[in-house]
Design an enzyme around this catalytic site. Structure first.
Site, PDB file in Angstrom:
ATOM      1  CG  ASP A   1      -7.234   3.588  -1.185  1.00  0.00           C
ATOM      2  OD1 ASP A   1      -7.682   2.435  -1.146  1.00  0.00           O
ATOM      3  OD2 ASP A   1      -7.329   4.384  -0.227  1.00  0.00           O
TER       4      ASP A   1
ATOM      5  CE  LYS B   1      -4.487   0.914   0.111  1.00  0.00           C
ATOM      6  NZ  LYS B   1      -5.504   0.209  -0.681  1.00  0.00           N
TER       7      LYS B   1
END
Length: 448
Positions: A168, A128
């Site tokens: 995201d 991430k």
């Protein structure tokens, strides 16, 4: 040492080593407490120090991102990439651009991503990244300059066989396009598989835009079907009004549900006649406005300041699709009191640990994020496959593959829960099913 003793020992070590990182510690605690029975069954995992290794990222990168705004002022943000686990494939996980981004949040998201990606059945590891940059209110030029500066450092650490970022919160098609364009310039090569969520004209996949929202509904419908119910005729509340919320609303409506509320960080709208999705899409996808503008399209709707209040609306099904920690214990109790029977997470860990206990203690069907919102990363992996083969699948082909993946995720999770004596506990089942695949790969590859 039995499984529970081992888990508690590792939890204490993680807490001491990462003090102050609440989001990360909550994510680790939620997963590890489910895994004690696995270690009772596989003591060799304890001997191999499997948990000690899986809770520590393989690599953490933090860097400076300088850029210049439209007034000529120099701004500096922080960039992050956490490459958490590559046992089953290249690191895969989105980039989040939001003022709240810090090391703890990126680590919690990366840790969750390990098990989410494993559940898809596709060969992708967990990672991430992101920045504390806020794209809201910025011009296209400012966003482009920031994205180019961000990629000027990130490009050294990613690759289609190494680490494949995606979007995201705060990172949509515009941001992915700017980053991919600069990556291509820096590398002097067309490597479309290095980023997913790309535009259709340069290697993107049909259905990717809809994937997380559609996947959430496919998972929810399968979970309800397994419990002799369905979305047809149900009243649904969905938090958020971004990509996930919009396409969850669309698919839920197609399946016969009525979605009556959406929100953003300022407040929420309630439309008892059902959300007018065309209005929301124009507000959010075209005008980049606020959800209160919905009243300009549907004057009979209500707008209320404060986003948490959305969970006071009576509904059969609640789908939190905004951000982490949005449903606390108090909100969970209100949902239960109002008769909510199903909660499935479209955002990453939107329910606190205390809220989850309330749901599970009151017979609410609970679909955890790592299972229920895996549709986005699943479709990203399908985009990688298409890039590798230099071809594109139709919308129907990708959508069918997505649905099969989400149905299989529920099936795996339900099966694992039953195998370990917790039938119906999909949270525990998804943690175990996701963990087992990664554990077997790590055991096979030695102490690395």
């Amino acid at each position: 040492m039995n499984g529970r003793e081992y888990v508690l020992k590792v939890l204490e070590e993680v807490s001491n080593r990462n003090s102050g990182e609440k989001e990360f510690l909550d994510a680790v605690k939620e997963v590890l407490l489910s895994l004690a029975p696995v270690f009772d069954k596989h003591p060799e995992y304890i001997e191999a120090g499997l948990l000690e290794r899986i809770v520590e990222p393989e690599r953490q990168i933090m860097f400076r991102v300088p850029w210049v705004d439209d007034n000529g002022n120099v701004k500096v943000n922080r960039g992050f990439r956490v490459q958490f686990n590559s046992a089953i494939g290249p690191y895969k996980g989105g980039l989040r651009f939001h003022p709240t981004v810090n090391a703890s949040i990126i680590k919690f998201l990366g840790f969750e991503q390990i098990f989410k990606n494993s559940l898809t059945g596709l060969p992708i590891g967990g990672g991430k990244g992101g920045s504390d940059f806020d794209p809201k209110g910025k011009s296209n030029g400012e966003v482009m300059r920031f994205c180019q500066s961000f990629m000027a450092e990130l490009y050294r650490h990613i690759g289609q066989d190494t680490d494949v970022p995606a979007g995201d919160i705060g990172v949509g098609g515009r941001e992915i396009g700017y980053m991919y364009g600069y990556y291509k310039k820096l590398r002097g090569a067309n490597d479309p598989g290095v980023l997913t969520g790309k535009g259709l004209t340069y290697g993107g996949s049909l259905t990717r835009t809809e994937a997380t929202g559609y996947g959430l509904i496919y998972f929810t419908e399968e979970m309800m079907k397994d419990n002799n119910s369905s979305l047809a005729g149900k009243i649904v509340v969905i938090s958020g009004s971004g990509n996930v919320a919009i396409y969850a609303t669309k698919k839920a409506t197609e399946l016969g549900a009525k979605v009556v509320a959406l929100s953003d960080s300022n407040g929420y709208i309630y439309d008892e006649n059902g959300i007018n999705l065309d209005a929301v899409k124009e507000i959010k996808e075209v005008k980049r406005g606020r959800i209160k503008d919905y009243l300009n399209y549907v004057p009979s709707a209500k707008y209320v300041e404060g986003c948490r209040g959305i969970w006071t609306i009576k509904c059969d099904v609640a789908l939190p699709c905004a951000t982490q920690g949005e449903i606390d214990e108090a909100s969970a109790k209100i949902l239960v009191e109002n008769g909510t029977k199903v909660v499935a997470e479209g955002a990453n860990m939107p329910s606190s640990l205390e809220a989850i206990k309330v749901f599970q203690g009151n017979g609410v069907l609970f679909g955890p994020a790592k299972a229920a919102n895996a549709g986005g990363v699943a479709c990203s992996a399908l985009e990688m496959s298409q890039n590798s083969m230099r071809l594109s699948w139709t919308f129907e082909e990708v959508d069918n593959k997505l649905k099969d993946i989400m149905v299989n995720i529920y099936s795996q999770s339900a099966k694992a829960a039953k195998e370990y004596g917790e039938e119906g506990n999909i949270l525990m089942g998804s943690n175990i099913a996701g963990f087992n695949k990664v554990a077997e790969a790590m055991m096979a590859q030695g102490i690395v």
